[in-house]
Design an enzyme around this catalytic site. Structure first.
Site, PDB file in Angstrom:
ATOM      1  N   ARG A 101       0.870  -1.187   0.000  1.00 12.00           N
ATOM      2  CA  ARG A 101       0.000   0.000   0.000  1.00 12.00           C
ATOM      3  C   ARG A 101       0.898   1.225   0.000  1.00 12.00           C
ATOM      4  O   ARG A 101       1.686   1.436   0.928  1.00 12.00           O
ATOM      5  CB  ARG A 101      -0.920   0.019   1.224  1.00 12.00           C
ATOM      6  N   HIS A 128      -7.580   0.529  -6.367  1.00 10.27           N
ATOM      7  CA  HIS A 128      -7.721  -0.323  -5.182  1.00 10.27           C
ATOM      8  C   HIS A 128      -8.377  -1.641  -5.648  1.00 10.27           C
ATOM      9  O   HIS A 128      -9.543  -1.909  -5.352  1.00 10.27           O
ATOM     10  CB  HIS A 128      -8.584   0.406  -4.146  1.00 10.27           C
ATOM     11  N   GLN A 131     -10.182  -4.317  -3.333  1.00  9.99           N
ATOM     12  CA  GLN A 131     -11.462  -3.848  -2.807  1.00  9.99           C
ATOM     13  C   GLN A 131     -12.606  -4.195  -3.763  1.00  9.99           C
ATOM     14  O   GLN A 131     -13.610  -4.791  -3.360  1.00  9.99           O
ATOM     15  CB  GLN A 131     -11.391  -2.324  -2.601  1.00  9.99           C
ATOM     16  N   ASP A 220     -17.804   6.355  -1.252  1.00 10.53           N
ATOM     17  CA  ASP A 220     -16.507   6.307  -0.568  1.00 10.53           C
ATOM     18  C   ASP A 220     -16.250   7.717  -0.031  1.00 10.53           C
ATOM     19  O   ASP A 220     -16.957   8.670  -0.403  1.00 10.53           O
ATOM     20  CB  ASP A 220     -15.420   5.880  -1.575  1.00 10.53           C
ATOM     21  N   CYS A 260     -16.593   1.119   0.920  1.00 13.07           N
ATOM     22  CA  CYS A 260     -15.391   0.307   1.165  1.00 13.07           C
ATOM     23  C   CYS A 260     -14.882   0.460   2.595  1.00 13.07           C
ATOM     24  O   CYS A 260     -14.130  -0.384   3.064  1.00 13.07           O
ATOM     25  CB  CYS A 260     -14.306   0.671   0.163  1.00 13.07           C
ATOM     26  N   ARG A 288     -13.026  -9.050   1.895  1.00 16.98           N
ATOM     27  CA  ARG A 288     -11.628  -8.727   1.581  1.00 16.98           C
ATOM     28  C   ARG A 288     -10.736  -9.917   1.930  1.00 16.98           C
ATOM     29  O   ARG A 288      -9.782 -10.230   1.210  1.00 16.98           O
ATOM     30  CB  ARG A 288     -11.182  -7.486   2.371  1.00 16.98           C
TER      31      ARG A 288
HETATM   32  N1  NVA Z   1     -10.503   6.234  -1.470  1.00 14.63           N
HETATM   33  C1  NVA Z   1     -10.090   5.835  -0.141  1.00 14.63           C
HETATM   34  C2  NVA Z   1     -10.207   4.369   0.017  1.00 14.63           C
HETATM   35  C3  NVA Z   1      -9.846   3.853   1.376  1.00 14.63           C
HETATM   36  C4  NVA Z   1      -9.929   2.373   1.495  1.00 14.63           C
HETATM   37  C5  NVA Z   1      -8.668   6.293   0.088  1.00 14.63           C
HETATM   38  O1  NVA Z   1      -7.839   6.149  -0.828  1.00 14.63           O
HETATM   39  O2  NVA Z   1      -8.372   6.809   1.167  1.00 14.63           O
HETATM   40  N1   CP Z   2     -11.235  -0.552   2.578  1.00 13.93           N
HETATM   41  C1   CP Z   2      -9.945  -0.519   2.967  1.00 13.93           C
HETATM   42  O1   CP Z   2      -9.025  -0.731   2.169  1.00 13.93           O
HETATM   43  O2   CP Z   2      -9.752  -0.269   4.277  1.00 13.93           O
HETATM   44  P1   CP Z   2      -8.355   0.033   4.988  1.00 13.93           P
HETATM   45  O3   CP Z   2      -7.903   1.367   4.505  1.00 13.93           O
HETATM   46  O4   CP Z   2      -8.646   0.023   6.464  1.00 13.93           O
HETATM   47  O5   CP Z   2      -7.393  -1.046   4.615  1.00 13.93           O
END
Ligand code: NVA
Ligand code: CP
Length: 303
Positions: A101, A128, A131, A220, A260, A288
């Protein structure tokens, strides 16, 4: 040959369907320890915070018989202490797979280019993929299928919206994105989804039009990781796209509501909706685990 999972389109249509089926089978065996990753280690690199991705990967690796190694940027300082090229080469000598990540999608591409072992995208600012794979599993569980479902995505055209478009390249979906012209998804990815000709892709500034008759309403956060300084201006821009009971009334009466997570309750979604009878957000969170196990099984089988 080693394969990576950086975008949903890294798998072809039958591989996506097989992965979804496998995730369903693995869910039935929940809690059983398998030996797909027996004696193997998976590095889980996190440059950004996470609850779901981190815990579901670590638990999933354990349930596949492997060992997970949590690595933060405190240790490696990706691209700063040493090049991503060198990090990829070194990690490939120790571990069987890498999950990462990081905000920059280019970092993940660079890591995968030089890694001898599969790399899995655990979120970048562009995509992502894990997800939306898990979300397709959730839709199949609740609706019996994902094909041709009317999926209305409301709000910021971010990594999650882009990943829906990538899914629509491979799987036929009636995808409607309700957003402002200032917060559109990635232009190149929209074009890719349209050029693929597999799905209906509609982008509208009218939230009601996006959700009309929808089987799935998805939202989201309005400001993603790395953009939290824009939270107030984004909220101002996107306030008409809040998923609330008024908007829900325009969708199909049996629609499901997805997010998500993490959510900013009261902003992009109201408490009554996220906690209401249409919400499947915790099924999404659970899936997930199962989908990522299935993705790792597929990647391991190609080594
Ligand atoms: N769009 C959000 C998704 C988090 C799982 C982010 O990138 O923070
Ligand atoms: N939905 C998701 O990826 O959650 P986290 O940011 O907690 O991993």
């Amino acid at each position: 040959m080693k394969r990576d999972f950086l975008a949903i389109t890294d798998f072809n249509e039958s591989e996506i369907r097989e992965t979804l089926k496998l995730a369903g089978d693995l869910k039935k065996k929940k809690g059983q320890i398998l030996d797909v990753l027996k004696g193997k280690t998976v590095a889980c690199i996190f440059q950004e915070p996470s609850l779901r991705t981190r815990v579901s990967f670590e638990v999933g690796i354990h349930e596949l018989g492997g060992y997970s190694l949590y690595v933060t940027d405190n240790e490696i300082k990706l691209g700063v202490r040493e090049s991503i090229h060198d990090v990829a080469k070194v990690l490939s000598r120790y571990v069987a797979m890498i999950e990462i990540r990081t905000l920059s999608h280019d970092n993940v591409i660079e890591l995968a280019r030089h890694s001898m072992v599969p790399v899995i995208n655990g979120l970048t600012d562009l995509l992502h993929p894990c997800q939306i794979m898990g979300d397709m599993q959730t839709i199949i569980e609740h609706k019996g299928k994902v094909d041709n479902m009317k999926v209305a995505y409301l709000g910021d055209g971010n990594n999650v919206a882009n990943s829906w478009l990538k899914a629509a390249v491979r799987i036929p979906i009636d995808l409607r994105i309700g957003t402002r012209k200032e917060t559109m998804p990635d232009e190149g990815i929209v074009q890719e989804a349209r050029d693929a000709g597999r799905s209906k892709i509609a982008i509208t500034e009218d939230p009601k039009e996006a959700v009309r008759g929808a089987d799935v309403i998805y939202t989201d956060v309005w400001a993603s990781m790395g953009q939290k300084d824009k939270a107030d201006s984004q909220a101002d821009l996107l306030k008409n796209y809040q998923v609330n009971s008024r908007l829900l009334a325009a969708a199909d009466k049996d629609c499901i509501v997805m997010h998500c997570l993490p959510a900013e309750r009261g902003r992009e979604i109201t408490d009554d909706v996220i906690d209401g009878e249409h919400s499947v957000v915790f099924d999404q969170a659970e899936n997930r685990l199962h989908i990522q196990k299935a993705i790792m099984v597929k990647l391991a089988s190609w080594m």
